[in-house]
Design an enzyme around this catalytic site. Structure first.
Site, PDB file in Angstrom:
ATOM      1  N   GLU A   1       7.542  14.371  -4.667  1.00  0.00           N
ATOM      2  CA  GLU A   1       6.313  14.606  -4.386  1.00  0.00           C
ATOM      3  C   GLU A   1       6.086  15.851  -3.355  1.00  0.00           C
ATOM      4  OE1 GLU A   1       5.117  10.147  -3.694  1.00  0.00           O
ATOM      5  OE2 GLU A   1       3.908  11.664  -2.639  1.00  0.00           O
TER       6      GLU A   1
ATOM      7  N   CYS B   1       4.227  20.539   2.010  1.00  0.00           N
ATOM      8  CA  CYS B   1       5.218  19.570   2.515  1.00  0.00           C
ATOM      9  C   CYS B   1       6.099  19.111   1.266  1.00  0.00           C
ATOM     10  CB  CYS B   1       4.425  18.203   2.931  1.00  0.00           C
ATOM     11  SG  CYS B   1       5.563  16.985   3.063  1.00  0.00           S
TER      12      CYS B   1
ATOM     13  N   CYS C   1      15.253   7.521  -0.568  1.00  0.00           N
ATOM     14  CA  CYS C   1      15.802   7.939   0.729  1.00  0.00           C
ATOM     15  C   CYS C   1      16.826   6.689   0.951  1.00  0.00           C
ATOM     16  CB  CYS C   1      14.871   8.163   1.633  1.00  0.00           C
ATOM     17  SG  CYS C   1      15.498   8.645   3.466  1.00  0.00           S
TER      18      CYS C   1
ATOM     19  N   CYS D   1      13.802   3.252   6.781  1.00  0.00           N
ATOM     20  CA  CYS D   1      12.821   2.982   7.732  1.00  0.00           C
ATOM     21  C   CYS D   1      11.894   1.943   7.239  1.00  0.00           C
ATOM     22  CB  CYS D   1      12.244   4.375   8.248  1.00  0.00           C
ATOM     23  SG  CYS D   1      13.417   5.464   8.685  1.00  0.00           S
TER      24      CYS D   1
ATOM     25  N   CYS E   1       8.291   2.905   5.655  1.00  0.00           N
ATOM     26  CA  CYS E   1       8.127   3.873   4.719  1.00  0.00           C
ATOM     27  C   CYS E   1       8.284   3.721   3.226  1.00  0.00           C
ATOM     28  CB  CYS E   1       9.350   5.215   5.154  1.00  0.00           C
ATOM     29  SG  CYS E   1       8.987   6.619   4.106  1.00  0.00           S
TER      30      CYS E   1
ATOM     31  N   CYS F   1       4.210  10.401   2.456  1.00  0.00           N
ATOM     32  CA  CYS F   1       4.766  10.987   1.089  1.00  0.00           C
ATOM     33  C   CYS F   1       5.645   9.782   0.624  1.00  0.00           C
ATOM     34  CB  CYS F   1       5.759  12.121   1.344  1.00  0.00           C
ATOM     35  SG  CYS F   1       5.443  13.389   0.492  1.00  0.00           S
TER      36      CYS F   1
HETATM   37  N1  SAH Z   1      13.073  11.811   6.260  1.00  0.00           N
HETATM   38  C1  SAH Z   1      12.565  12.729   7.210  1.00  0.00           C
HETATM   39  C2  SAH Z   1      11.611  13.543   6.548  1.00  0.00           C
HETATM   40  C3  SAH Z   1      10.496  12.832   5.880  1.00  0.00           C
HETATM   41  S1  SAH Z   1       9.270  13.085   7.035  1.00  0.00           S
HETATM   42  C4  SAH Z   1      11.734  12.044   8.629  1.00  0.00           C
HETATM   43  O1  SAH Z   1      11.730  10.856   8.454  1.00  0.00           O
HETATM   44  O2  SAH Z   1      11.648  12.781   9.524  1.00  0.00           O
HETATM   45  C5  SAH Z   1       8.022  12.022   6.607  1.00  0.00           C
HETATM   46  C6  SAH Z   1       7.285  11.658   7.864  1.00  0.00           C
HETATM   47  O3  SAH Z   1       6.215  10.750   7.405  1.00  0.00           O
HETATM   48  C7  SAH Z   1       8.025  11.042   8.954  1.00  0.00           C
HETATM   49  O4  SAH Z   1       7.812  10.970  10.000  1.00  0.00           O
HETATM   50  C8  SAH Z   1       7.887   9.350   8.502  1.00  0.00           C
HETATM   51  O5  SAH Z   1       8.237   8.839   9.555  1.00  0.00           O
HETATM   52  C9  SAH Z   1       6.414   9.578   8.345  1.00  0.00           C
HETATM   53  N2  SAH Z   1       5.757   8.444   7.544  1.00  0.00           N
HETATM   54  C10 SAH Z   1       6.409   7.504   6.590  1.00  0.00           C
HETATM   55  N3  SAH Z   1       5.720   6.591   6.142  1.00  0.00           N
HETATM   56  C11 SAH Z   1       4.560   6.588   6.992  1.00  0.00           C
HETATM   57  C12 SAH Z   1       3.366   5.967   6.899  1.00  0.00           C
HETATM   58  N4  SAH Z   1       3.177   4.889   6.050  1.00  0.00           N
HETATM   59  N5  SAH Z   1       2.442   6.491   7.625  1.00  0.00           N
HETATM   60  C13 SAH Z   1       2.365   7.652   8.249  1.00  0.00           C
HETATM   61  N6  SAH Z   1       3.644   8.277   8.557  1.00  0.00           N
HETATM   62  C14 SAH Z   1       4.788   7.921   7.858  1.00  0.00           C
HETATM   63 FE1  SF4 Z   2      13.812   8.206   4.730  1.00  0.00          FE
HETATM   64 FE2  SF4 Z   2      11.125   7.641   5.129  1.00  0.00          FE
HETATM   65 FE3  SF4 Z   2      12.843   7.071   7.091  1.00  0.00          FE
HETATM   66 FE4  SF4 Z   2      12.181   9.736   6.502  1.00  0.00          FE
HETATM   67  S1  SF4 Z   2      10.743   8.052   7.557  1.00  0.00           S
HETATM   68  S2  SF4 Z   2      14.451   8.841   6.907  1.00  0.00           S
HETATM   69  S3  SF4 Z   2      11.879   9.795   4.182  1.00  0.00           S
HETATM   70  S4  SF4 Z   2      12.921   6.259   5.071  1.00  0.00           S
END
Ligand code: SAH
Ligand code: SF4
Length: 375
Positions: free
Chosen positions: A91, A112, A119, A123, A126, A353
């Site tokens: 995406e 973005c 991944c 987390c 996510c 995303c």
């Molecule tokens: N892996 C990297 C880059 C991806 S950034 C990182 O984690 O920084 C994607 C961003 O969106 C991150 O800050 C992540 O924590 C946030 N994110 C993921 N799931 C989300 C959600 N459901 N609502 C809001 N932010 C979210």
């Molecule tokens: Fe991976 Fe989502 Fe954690 Fe970023 S926030 S490191 S994309 S699992």
């Protein structure tokens, strides 16, 4: 399989052209087709001799991500689901600098982009990590998202009252899509160097932000890189207890190490970093978290970006109420921390995303005919 031409550096192409006895202006023509005109086939390159085009086609692939789904409208956030050569889905999200809330139009957009398929970091909140990690993106797949968006935008019908289409749609890049960029560091940097190069995307390094969940060696490498890319940290917890609960990466790189790496970046670059902090109800949004977060932000001279959590299907987490979000932001500001809170409605496809891909993968699994290119 042949390498993709957009994963090559200018230097390597130059060596090749010299070996072929091709003059340098032919290389400049090729680069113009690749990066200014965003060509998707060798046939388009009408001013290159047929023999050279054929030679190139025998040496390289030339592919841009294919749009499978496009969501959102002109002047609002637009989400692209791409299909790659091997069928993988990724995406990108195009965000207008100035959403048309008051009838204004904006031609300057932030894109973005993703760096991996899935991944591995897992987390808990996510969508990108829910189905695990599949593979790293190649440099041409990372930078190809920018070119493919611009190609797609330029092909859209345009209201004559809006004036001529801009030469470039993407003015800023945030590496905040699917995947952990620091876990694909060499390909990420190759892609960003090409996007930054005058012969490539010609996008200033200061307009490119890399977001990481806190992979310390990547932060240190970025700090020591001569290019001035910006850094954002997905913090989401200001103590090891809270962060460790939702981000497994915190076990490998706890806050003390992460903070030291960030300090190194700030010292090397003299640049402010951004701390991303999603507000998740009952997890990290209590007012008791404000003091440790403020201490961290002050120590790093960082600003804090507060983002109410976006619900993910199948996960139990929720965003706090609007008033709780505001109270958290105010408490943080009263500690003299620069904080932004994004509460606008209609931006639900903005963050998080990985969700469109996840939904499409699941639809595909149950009915392979489902996904269509829908505007
Ligand atoms: N892996 C990297 C880059 C991806 S950034 C990182 O984690 O920084 C994607 C961003 O969106 C991150 O800050 C992540 O924590 C946030 N994110 C993921 N799931 C989300 C959600 N459901 N609502 C809001 N932010 C979210
Ligand atoms: Fe991976 Fe989502 Fe954690 Fe970023 S926030 S490191 S994309 S699992």
């Amino acid at each position: 399989m042949l390498p993709d031409v957009r994963s090559q550096t200018r230097e390597s192409l130059l060596t090749l052209f010299q070996g072929w006895n091709e003059p340098t202006y032919r290389l400049d023509q090729l680069l113009g087709w690749l990066y200014a005109r965003r060509a998707a086939s060798w046939e388009e390159m009408s001013n290159l001799p047929k023999g050279l085009r054929q030679r190139l086609a025998e040496t390289f692939r030339l592919a841009l991500p294919e749009p499978l789904r496009v969501q959102g409208a002109q002047d609002t956030t637009r989400k692209f689901l791409w299909k790659l050569g091997d069928g993988s889905l990724i995406e990108s999200v195009l965000i207008p600098a100035n959403p048309a809330l008051y009838g204004e139009r904006s031609d300057r957009h932030t894109l973005c982009i993703s760096t991996q398929v899935g991944c591995a970091y897992g987390c808990r909140f996510c969508a990108s990590g829910l189905d695990g990690w599949k593979r790293n993106l190649e440099p041409h797949e990372i930078l190809g998202q920018v070119l493919a968006v611009e190609r797609w935008q330029s092909a859209q019908p345009r209201d004559p009252a809006a004036g001529p289409a801009p030469e470039r749609w993407v003015g800023n890049i945030v590496v905040m899509g699917m995947g952990e960029p620091m876990a694909n560091y060499p390909h990420l940097m190759a892609a960003l160097r090409t996007l930054n190069a005058p012969w490539g995307g010609n996008i200033g390094a200061r307009k490119i932000t890399i977001s990481t969940s806190g992979v310390v060696p990547g932060i240190r490498s970025l700090a020591d890189d001569p290019l001035q890319f910006r850094l954002a940290i997905s913090l989401h917890g200001a103590t090891d207890a809270v962060r460790g609960q939702i981000m497994p990466v915190n076990r490998k790189y706890p806050l003390a190490e992460l903070t030291a790496a960030c300090e190194h970046y700030v010292a090397q670059k003299g640049k402010m970093i951004t701390l991303e902090y999603i507000l998740i109800d009952g997890i990290n949004a209590g007012l008791d978290q404000v003091a440790p977060l403020a201490r961290l932000a002050q120590r790093l001279h960082a600003k804090v970006n507060l983002i109410p959590y976006n619900r993910v299907e199948g996960l139990p987490w929720n965003r706090p109420s609007e008033s709780d979000c505001r109270a958290f932001a105010q408490a943080l500001e009263s500690q003299r921390v620069t904080a932004t809170l994004r509460l606008e409605k209609g931006h639900d496809i903005d963050a998080a995303c990985g969700q469109l891909r996840l939904r499409t993968e699941r639809e595909l699994a149950s009915d392979p005919a489902t996904p269509t290119l829908a505007a």
